[in-house]
Design a protein around this motif. Sequence first.
Motif, PDB file in Angstrom:
ATOM      1  N   TYR A  45       0.948  -1.324  -0.055  1.00 42.49           N
ATOM      2  CA  TYR A  45      -0.010   0.326   0.328  1.00 42.49           C
ATOM      3  C   TYR A  45       0.879   1.268   0.315  1.00 42.49           C
ATOM      4  O   TYR A  45       0.600   2.201  -1.244  1.00 42.49           O
ATOM      5  N   VAL A  46       1.602   1.776   0.710  1.00 41.84           N
ATOM      6  CA  VAL A  46       2.997   2.639   0.783  1.00 41.84           C
ATOM      7  C   VAL A  46       4.074   2.991  -0.352  1.00 41.84           C
ATOM      8  O   VAL A  46       3.505   3.308  -0.923  1.00 41.84           O
ATOM      9  N   LYS A  47       3.838   1.978  -1.195  1.00 43.11           N
ATOM     10  CA  LYS A  47       4.623   1.862  -2.279  1.00 43.11           C
ATOM     11  C   LYS A  47       3.377   2.204  -3.368  1.00 43.11           C
ATOM     12  O   LYS A  47       4.283   3.050  -4.195  1.00 43.11           O
ATOM     13  N   ARG A  48       2.677   1.557  -3.165  1.00 47.78           N
ATOM     14  CA  ARG A  48       1.340   1.831  -4.050  1.00 47.78           C
ATOM     15  C   ARG A  48       0.812   2.817  -4.125  1.00 47.78           C
ATOM     16  O   ARG A  48       0.402   4.240  -5.844  1.00 47.78           O
ATOM     17  N   THR A  49       1.062   4.213  -3.073  1.00 47.07           N
ATOM     18  CA  THR A  49       0.335   5.582  -3.181  1.00 47.07           C
ATOM     19  C   THR A  49       1.866   5.997  -2.521  1.00 47.07           C
ATOM     20  O   THR A  49       1.058   7.631  -2.596  1.00 47.07           O
ATOM     21  N   GLY A  50       2.890   6.057  -3.007  1.00 46.84           N
ATOM     22  CA  GLY A  50       3.842   6.532  -2.287  1.00 46.84           C
ATOM     23  C   GLY A  50       4.143   7.352  -1.623  1.00 46.84           C
ATOM     24  O   GLY A  50       4.712   8.758  -0.868  1.00 46.84           O
ATOM     25  N   GLY A  51       3.935   6.452  -0.268  1.00 50.25           N
ATOM     26  CA  GLY A  51       4.103   6.915   1.094  1.00 50.25           C
ATOM     27  C   GLY A  51       3.483   7.293   2.161  1.00 50.25           C
ATOM     28  O   GLY A  51       3.886   7.270   3.249  1.00 50.25           O
ATOM     29  N   ALA A  52       1.415   6.696   1.660  1.00 54.19           N
ATOM     30  CA  ALA A  52       0.941   6.799   2.434  1.00 54.19           C
ATOM     31  C   ALA A  52       0.675   5.568   3.028  1.00 54.19           C
ATOM     32  O   ALA A  52       0.506   4.585   2.686  1.00 54.19           O
ATOM     33  N   GLU A  53       0.636   5.765   4.252  1.00 53.93           N
ATOM     34  CA  GLU A  53       0.584   4.853   5.219  1.00 53.93           C
ATOM     35  C   GLU A  53      -1.618   4.495   5.502  1.00 53.93           C
ATOM     36  O   GLU A  53      -2.461   4.478   5.239  1.00 53.93           O
ATOM     37  N   PRO A  54      -1.054   2.977   5.294  1.00 53.74           N
ATOM     38  CA  PRO A  54      -3.493   2.727   4.529  1.00 53.74           C
ATOM     39  C   PRO A  54      -3.850   3.311   6.822  1.00 53.74           C
ATOM     40  O   PRO A  54      -3.143   3.089   7.248  1.00 53.74           O
ATOM     41  N   GLU A  55      -4.882   3.726   6.079  1.00 51.70           N
ATOM     42  CA  GLU A  55      -5.907   3.668   7.622  1.00 51.70           C
ATOM     43  C   GLU A  55      -6.375   2.306   8.430  1.00 51.70           C
ATOM     44  O   GLU A  55      -6.241   1.427   7.586  1.00 51.70           O
ATOM     45  N   GLN A  56      -6.612   2.261   9.658  1.00 48.36           N
ATOM     46  CA  GLN A  56      -7.182   1.106   9.738  1.00 48.36           C
ATOM     47  C   GLN A  56      -7.938   1.059   9.798  1.00 48.36           C
ATOM     48  O   GLN A  56      -8.559  -0.479   9.582  1.00 48.36           O
ATOM     49  N   GLU A  57      -9.117   1.474   8.496  1.00 48.37           N
ATOM     50  CA  GLU A  57     -10.320   0.704   8.126  1.00 48.37           C
ATOM     51  C   GLU A  57      -9.654  -0.122   7.137  1.00 48.37           C
ATOM     52  O   GLU A  57     -10.229  -1.502   6.853  1.00 48.37           O
ATOM     53  N   VAL A  58      -8.809   0.445   6.374  1.00 47.86           N
ATOM     54  CA  VAL A  58      -7.939  -0.111   5.517  1.00 47.86           C
ATOM     55  C   VAL A  58      -7.735  -1.296   5.275  1.00 47.86           C
ATOM     56  O   VAL A  58      -7.971  -2.361   4.943  1.00 47.86           O
ATOM     57  N   MET A  59      -6.733  -1.383   6.336  1.00 48.74           N
ATOM     58  CA  MET A  59      -6.320  -2.936   7.318  1.00 48.74           C
ATOM     59  C   MET A  59      -7.088  -3.347   7.300  1.00 48.74           C
ATOM     60  O   MET A  59      -7.410  -4.941   7.409  1.00 48.74           O
ATOM     61  N   GLN A  60      -8.206  -3.325   8.546  1.00 45.66           N
ATOM     62  CA  GLN A  60      -9.752  -4.008   9.329  1.00 45.66           C
ATOM     63  C   GLN A  60     -10.012  -4.786   7.799  1.00 45.66           C
ATOM     64  O   GLN A  60     -10.268  -5.880   7.939  1.00 45.66           O
ATOM     65  N   LEU A  61     -10.244  -3.865   6.963  1.00 45.56           N
ATOM     66  CA  LEU A  61     -11.053  -4.964   5.466  1.00 45.56           C
ATOM     67  C   LEU A  61      -9.903  -5.285   4.755  1.00 45.56           C
ATOM     68  O   LEU A  61     -10.465  -7.207   3.971  1.00 45.56           O
ATOM     69  N   PHE A  62      -8.840  -5.339   4.417  1.00 52.04           N
ATOM     70  CA  PHE A  62      -8.227  -5.901   4.177  1.00 52.04           C
ATOM     71  C   PHE A  62      -7.999  -7.684   4.848  1.00 52.04           C
ATOM     72  O   PHE A  62      -8.254  -8.664   4.572  1.00 52.04           O
ATOM     73  N   LEU A  63      -8.079  -7.561   6.365  1.00 48.00           N
ATOM     74  CA  LEU A  63      -8.053  -8.589   7.064  1.00 48.00           C
ATOM     75  C   LEU A  63      -9.414  -9.252   7.032  1.00 48.00           C
ATOM     76  O   LEU A  63      -9.450 -10.681   7.305  1.00 48.00           O
ATOM     77  N   SER A  64     -10.147  -8.979   6.912  1.00 45.20           N
ATOM     78  CA  SER A  64     -11.654  -9.191   6.731  1.00 45.20           C
ATOM     79  C   SER A  64     -11.695  -9.637   4.942  1.00 45.20           C
ATOM     80  O   SER A  64     -12.265 -11.300   5.502  1.00 45.20           O
TER      81      SER A  64
END
Length: 60
Positions: free
Chosen positions: A26-45
């Motif tokens: 995610y960081v690489k694809r967004t140019g350095g932006a960290e994923p928000e907690q909601e994005v991480m939770q969705l991925f894990l879900s």
Amino acid sequence: MLPEESMHHYEERKDVPIDELFRQFYVKRTGGAEPEQEVMQLFLSLLDDESTEHRKAGPS
């Protein structure tokens, strides 16, 4: 990437937890932006849903 390089790359990452691999992607694809907690939770879900589906389907 040559096959030897690919295998070396795999060996370096095989013990990295899947959520950390996703965070790095995610960081690489967004140019350095960290994923928000909601994005991480969705991925894990989604990962959990896929795992559940594989268990229901049984061995291939």
